[in-house]
Enzyme design. Structure first.
Site, PDB file in Angstrom:
ATOM      1  N   GLY A  20       2.861  -6.851  -8.247  1.00  7.82           N
ATOM      2  CA  GLY A  20       1.591  -6.234  -7.833  1.00  7.82           C
ATOM      3  C   GLY A  20       1.886  -4.897  -7.181  1.00  7.82           C
ATOM      4  N   GLY A  26      -0.691  -2.720  -5.564  1.00  2.21           N
ATOM      5  CA  GLY A  26      -1.860  -2.159  -4.891  1.00  2.21           C
ATOM      6  C   GLY A  26      -1.368  -1.408  -3.669  1.00  2.21           C
ATOM      7  N   GLY A  79       1.833  -3.089  -2.318  1.00  5.14           N
ATOM      8  CA  GLY A  79       2.961  -2.922  -3.238  1.00  5.14           C
ATOM      9  C   GLY A  79       3.551  -1.526  -3.094  1.00  5.14           C
ATOM     10  N   GLY A 107       6.997  -1.483  -1.265  1.00  4.35           N
ATOM     11  CA  GLY A 107       7.992  -1.216  -2.308  1.00  4.35           C
ATOM     12  C   GLY A 107       8.760   0.068  -2.043  1.00  4.35           C
ATOM     13  CD  GLN A 113      -1.241 -13.542  -3.661  1.00  3.15           C
ATOM     14  OE1 GLN A 113      -1.248 -14.587  -3.027  1.00  3.15           O
ATOM     15  NE2 GLN A 113      -1.109 -12.361  -3.084  1.00  3.15           N
ATOM     16  CG  HIS A 138      -3.891 -12.629   3.058  1.00  2.00           C
ATOM     17  ND1 HIS A 138      -4.168 -12.964   4.363  1.00  2.00           N
ATOM     18  CD2 HIS A 138      -5.111 -12.391   2.489  1.00  2.00           C
ATOM     19  CE1 HIS A 138      -5.470 -12.912   4.568  1.00  2.00           C
ATOM     20  NE2 HIS A 138      -6.065 -12.577   3.446  1.00  2.00           N
ATOM     21  CG  ASP A 147      -5.864 -10.230   7.180  1.00  2.00           C
ATOM     22  OD1 ASP A 147      -5.166  -9.332   7.688  1.00  2.00           O
ATOM     23  OD2 ASP A 147      -6.467 -10.098   6.096  1.00  2.00           O
ATOM     24  CD  GLU A 161      -9.757  -8.822   5.187  1.00  2.00           C
ATOM     25  OE1 GLU A 161      -8.659  -8.287   5.375  1.00  2.00           O
ATOM     26  OE2 GLU A 161      -9.951  -9.659   4.277  1.00  2.00           O
ATOM     27  CB  SER A 181     -20.042  12.289  31.535  1.00  2.00           C
ATOM     28  OG  SER A 181     -20.916  11.442  30.800  1.00  2.00           O
TER      29      SER A 181
HETATM   30  N1  LIG Z   1      -4.283  -3.752   1.221  1.00  2.00           N
HETATM   31  C1  LIG Z   1      -3.680  -3.954   2.363  1.00  2.00           C
HETATM   32  O1  LIG Z   1      -3.469  -3.002   3.102  1.00  2.00           O
HETATM   33  C2  LIG Z   1      -3.186  -5.325   2.783  1.00  2.00           C
HETATM   34  C3  LIG Z   1      -2.735  -5.513   4.098  1.00  2.00           C
HETATM   35  C4  LIG Z   1      -2.126  -6.719   4.445  1.00  2.00           C
HETATM   36  C5  LIG Z   1      -2.019  -7.719   3.484  1.00  2.00           C
HETATM   37  N2  LIG Z   1      -2.525  -7.522   2.217  1.00  2.00           N
HETATM   38  C6  LIG Z   1      -2.320  -8.578   1.233  1.00  2.00           C
HETATM   39  O2  LIG Z   1      -1.351  -8.099   0.298  1.00  2.00           O
HETATM   40  C7  LIG Z   1      -1.616  -8.611  -1.006  1.00  2.00           C
HETATM   41  C8  LIG Z   1      -1.821  -7.450  -1.975  1.00  2.00           C
HETATM   42  O3  LIG Z   1      -2.947  -6.701  -1.575  1.00  2.00           O
HETATM   43  P1  LIG Z   1      -3.173  -5.193  -2.067  1.00  2.00           P
HETATM   44  O4  LIG Z   1      -4.318  -4.660  -1.291  1.00  2.00           O
HETATM   45  O5  LIG Z   1      -1.892  -4.462  -2.079  1.00  2.00           O
HETATM   46  O6  LIG Z   1      -3.569  -5.387  -3.606  1.00  2.00           O
HETATM   47  P2  LIG Z   1      -5.015  -5.584  -4.283  1.00  2.00           P
HETATM   48  O7  LIG Z   1      -5.691  -4.260  -4.360  1.00  2.00           O
HETATM   49  O8  LIG Z   1      -5.760  -6.683  -3.665  1.00  2.00           O
HETATM   50  O9  LIG Z   1      -4.528  -6.039  -5.718  1.00  2.00           O
HETATM   51  C9  LIG Z   1      -4.055  -5.114  -6.619  1.00  2.00           C
HETATM   52  C10 LIG Z   1      -2.974  -5.632  -7.520  1.00  2.00           C
HETATM   53  O10 LIG Z   1      -3.343  -6.854  -8.163  1.00  2.00           O
HETATM   54  C11 LIG Z   1      -3.168  -6.699  -9.566  1.00  2.00           C
HETATM   55  N3  LIG Z   1      -4.104  -7.556 -10.300  1.00  2.00           N
HETATM   56  C12 LIG Z   1      -5.432  -7.720 -10.069  1.00  2.00           C
HETATM   57  N4  LIG Z   1      -5.955  -8.622 -10.957  1.00  2.00           N
HETATM   58  C13 LIG Z   1      -4.927  -8.998 -11.758  1.00  2.00           C
HETATM   59  C14 LIG Z   1      -4.800  -9.921 -12.825  1.00  2.00           C
HETATM   60  N5  LIG Z   1      -5.844 -10.647 -13.254  1.00  2.00           N
HETATM   61  N6  LIG Z   1      -3.583 -10.094 -13.391  1.00  2.00           N
HETATM   62  C15 LIG Z   1      -2.504  -9.381 -12.964  1.00  2.00           C
HETATM   63  N7  LIG Z   1      -2.551  -8.498 -11.953  1.00  2.00           N
HETATM   64  C16 LIG Z   1      -3.742  -8.317 -11.333  1.00  2.00           C
HETATM   65  C17 LIG Z   1      -3.445  -5.234  -9.810  1.00  2.00           C
HETATM   66  O11 LIG Z   1      -2.920  -4.833 -11.057  1.00  2.00           O
HETATM   67  P3  LIG Z   1      -3.801  -3.962 -12.105  1.00  2.00           P
HETATM   68  O12 LIG Z   1      -3.783  -2.562 -11.600  1.00  2.00           O
HETATM   69  O13 LIG Z   1      -3.069  -4.169 -13.366  1.00  2.00           O
HETATM   70  O14 LIG Z   1      -5.195  -4.548 -12.088  1.00  2.00           O
HETATM   71  C18 LIG Z   1      -2.749  -4.615  -8.610  1.00  2.00           C
HETATM   72  O15 LIG Z   1      -1.371  -4.477  -8.854  1.00  2.00           O
HETATM   73  C19 LIG Z   1      -2.841  -9.499  -0.839  1.00  2.00           C
HETATM   74  O16 LIG Z   1      -2.381 -10.800  -0.556  1.00  2.00           O
HETATM   75  C20 LIG Z   1      -3.532  -8.928   0.380  1.00  2.00           C
HETATM   76  O17 LIG Z   1      -4.395  -9.824   1.043  1.00  2.00           O
HETATM   77  C21 LIG Z   1      -3.082  -6.352   1.859  1.00  2.00           C
HETATM   78  C1  LIG Z   2      -5.828  -3.569   5.789  1.00  2.00           C
HETATM   79  C2  LIG Z   2      -6.399  -4.929   6.155  1.00  2.00           C
HETATM   80  C3  LIG Z   2      -7.918  -4.855   6.207  1.00  2.00           C
HETATM   81  O1  LIG Z   2      -5.919  -5.262   7.447  1.00  2.00           O
HETATM   82  C4  LIG Z   2      -5.886  -6.040   5.216  1.00  2.00           C
HETATM   83  O2  LIG Z   2      -6.092  -7.282   5.824  1.00  2.00           O
HETATM   84  C5  LIG Z   2      -6.463  -6.046   3.816  1.00  2.00           C
HETATM   85  O3  LIG Z   2      -6.836  -7.140   3.336  1.00  2.00           O
HETATM   86  O4  LIG Z   2      -6.493  -5.006   3.164  1.00  2.00           O
HETATM   87 MG   LIG Z   3      -6.799  -8.789   4.634  1.00  5.75          MG
HETATM   88 MG   LIG Z   4      -5.391  -7.273   7.662  1.00  2.00          MG
END
Ligand SMILES: NC(=O)c1ccc[n+]([C@@H]2O[C@H](COP(=O)([O-])OP(=O)(O)OC[C@H]3O[C@@H](n4cnc5c(N)ncnc54)[C@H](OP(=O)(O)O)[C@@H]3O)[C@@H](O)[C@H]2O)c1
Ligand SMILES: CC(C)(O)[C@@H](O)C(=O)O
Ligand SMILES: [Mg+2]
Ligand SMILES: [Mg+2]
Length: 402
Positions: free
Chosen positions: A87, A89, A92, A96, A153, A174, A258, A262, A320
């Protein structure tokens, strides 16, 4: 200054004295370089110690610091590992690139020719070398970092699960998939370590703080420990992906807090409050610029950074006596009005309602377009159109920066 902040300051000063006294200047510089990836002034690295128990408002908690995992140790620890980051997003991208910059073996796994594939190529991941379709990347990895969307996932689990073989480590950012297993059907094989490193901030911030030589706060947890090393691996991986401080949690506590946060003040509540305040100003004849400046611009540019830097009392003291009096009177009114809403929200998180909504919406093939449509609606609301014009007057504004 509150007693807690005084204690924190004293402990940080004490730690820096210990480090400074114990180390010659050259050794200190190389420590600093290893911790933050570049030379930094001595003052910037105060408080360097591995693990500490600290008093958080009367509750003792353990905090782990990256100082226990200087770069050479980190690289040695993971020298036989391949981090397969599935992944690409926001997380990643941040995790990464940070792990790659820390000199670890990282491969990315995403759907071939999807949006994430394109973004990964743009960030320098090379197809066939460090960028692969999901299943191929998992086969190459010893540590499988599942950073697909929470919905993906779940939907990809039947194909992914058989590839998570004995000896591999399964990593999440998460607690969602594991805790809500009745909805996600993600049940890890019994012979792998299952750990969590959840950065408490956006993946973009995970990256920018790392590049600034700082590190994000992350929560860490162990779901399954078959090697006896799961906790250690979680801490080391947290450092590898750019965390500065790691806080103990459980998968359950992480996912409940979490999802709640959010939807609450981090995103949902603040969006709703901004809009409500703006709307009443407009109904009373204030111009869009005045309503925006008095609601969003001052909050984000002036007052909230003060809370972030030194706490609520510091922000109050910077305003103030008139503002202080009024805000002190109205704070309990807002608190009382909002308590039942927050109660309802927590229950909606705990009973899985929020999970099921996320799975349904983000499980759609059109999840990107559907979300983009809703965000475009927000962007077109008057408050945010006014905001665009207000920001365009900032000295550092560049037309292509939005
Ligand atoms: N965003 C944050 O800042 C944040 C913070 C803390 C924890 N988290 C956790 O980290 C994890 C990733 O979150 P994220 O925000 O980075 O990503 P996201 O935006 O939620 O997911 C994007 C990723 O999922 C892939 N994806 C979506 N549908 C798919 C499918 N059907 N099959 C295969 N791939 C698919 C996308 O690929 P395509 O481009 O190919 O669709 C992309 O690589 C989650 O568990 C989230 O709760 C996120
Ligand atoms: C960045 C956040 C809101 O803290 C995270 O939990 C997410 O799901 O993107
Ligand atoms: Mg979250
Ligand atoms: Mg969070």
């Amino acid at each position: 200054m509150s007693s807690v902040s005084r204690a924190l300051r004293q402990s940080s000063r004490h730690a820096s004295r210990v480090v400074a006294q114990a180390m010659p200047k050259a050794a200190y510089s190389s420590l600093a370089r290893a911790v933050v990836g570049k030379a930094v002034p001595r003052a910037a690295i105060q408080g360097v110690r591995g693990v500490k128990t600290m008093d958080f408002a009367g509750v003792k908690e353990t905090v782990y610091e990256r100082s226990d995992w200087l770069l050479p140790k980190l690289q040695e620890y993971f020298k036989n590992d391949t981090l397969a980051l599935i992944g690409y997003g926001s997380q990643g991208h941040g995790q990464g690139l940070n792990a790659r910059d820390n000199g670890l073996n990282v491969v990315i796994g995403v759907r071939k020719d999807g949006e994430s594939w394109r973004q990964a190529v743009e960030d320098g991941w090379v197809p066939g070398e460090t960028l692969f379709p999901i299943e191929e990347a998992i086969k190459k990895g010893t540590i499988i970092m599942n950073l697909l969307s929470d919905a993906a996932q779940s939907s990809t689990w039947p194909t992914i699960a058989p590839l998570i073989t004995k000896g591999k480590t399964l990593y999440f950012s998460h607690g969602f998939s594991i805790v809500f297993k009745d909805d996600t059907h993600v049940i890890p094989p019994p012979d792998v370590d299952v750990i969590l490193v959840a950065p408490k901030g956006s993946g973009r911030t995970v990256r920018t703080l790392f590049k600034e030589g700082r590190g994000i706060n992350s929560s860490i947890a162990v779901w399954q420990d078959v090697t006896g090393k799961a906790k250690e691996r979680a801490i080391a991986l947290a450092v590898a992906v750019g965390s500065g401080y790691m806080y103990d949690t459980t998968f359950e506590k992480e996912v409940y807090s979490d999802l709640y946060g959010e939807r609450g003040v981090l995103m949902g509540a603040i969006q709703g409050l901004f809009r409500a305040q703006y709307e009443i100003l407009r109904r009373n004849g204030h111009t869009p610029s005045e309503a925006f400046n008095e609601t969003v611009e001052e909050a984000t540019q002036s007052l909230y950074p003060l809370i972030g830097a030194k706490g609520m009392d510091y922000m109050y003291n910077a305003c103030s006596t008139t503002a202080r009096r009024g805000a002190l009177d109205w704070a309990p009114v807002f608190e009382k009005a909002n308590l039942p809403i927050f109660e309802r929200l927590y229950e909606s998180v705990r009973n899985g309602t929020e999970t099921r909504k996320a799975l349904e919406f983000n499980g759609r093939k059109t999840y990107r377009e559907d979300l983009a449509r809703e965000l475009e609606e927000i962007n077109n609301q008057e408050i945010w159109r006014a905001g665009h014009t207000v920001r365009s007057l900032r000295p550092d504004y560049r037309p292509d920066s939005e």
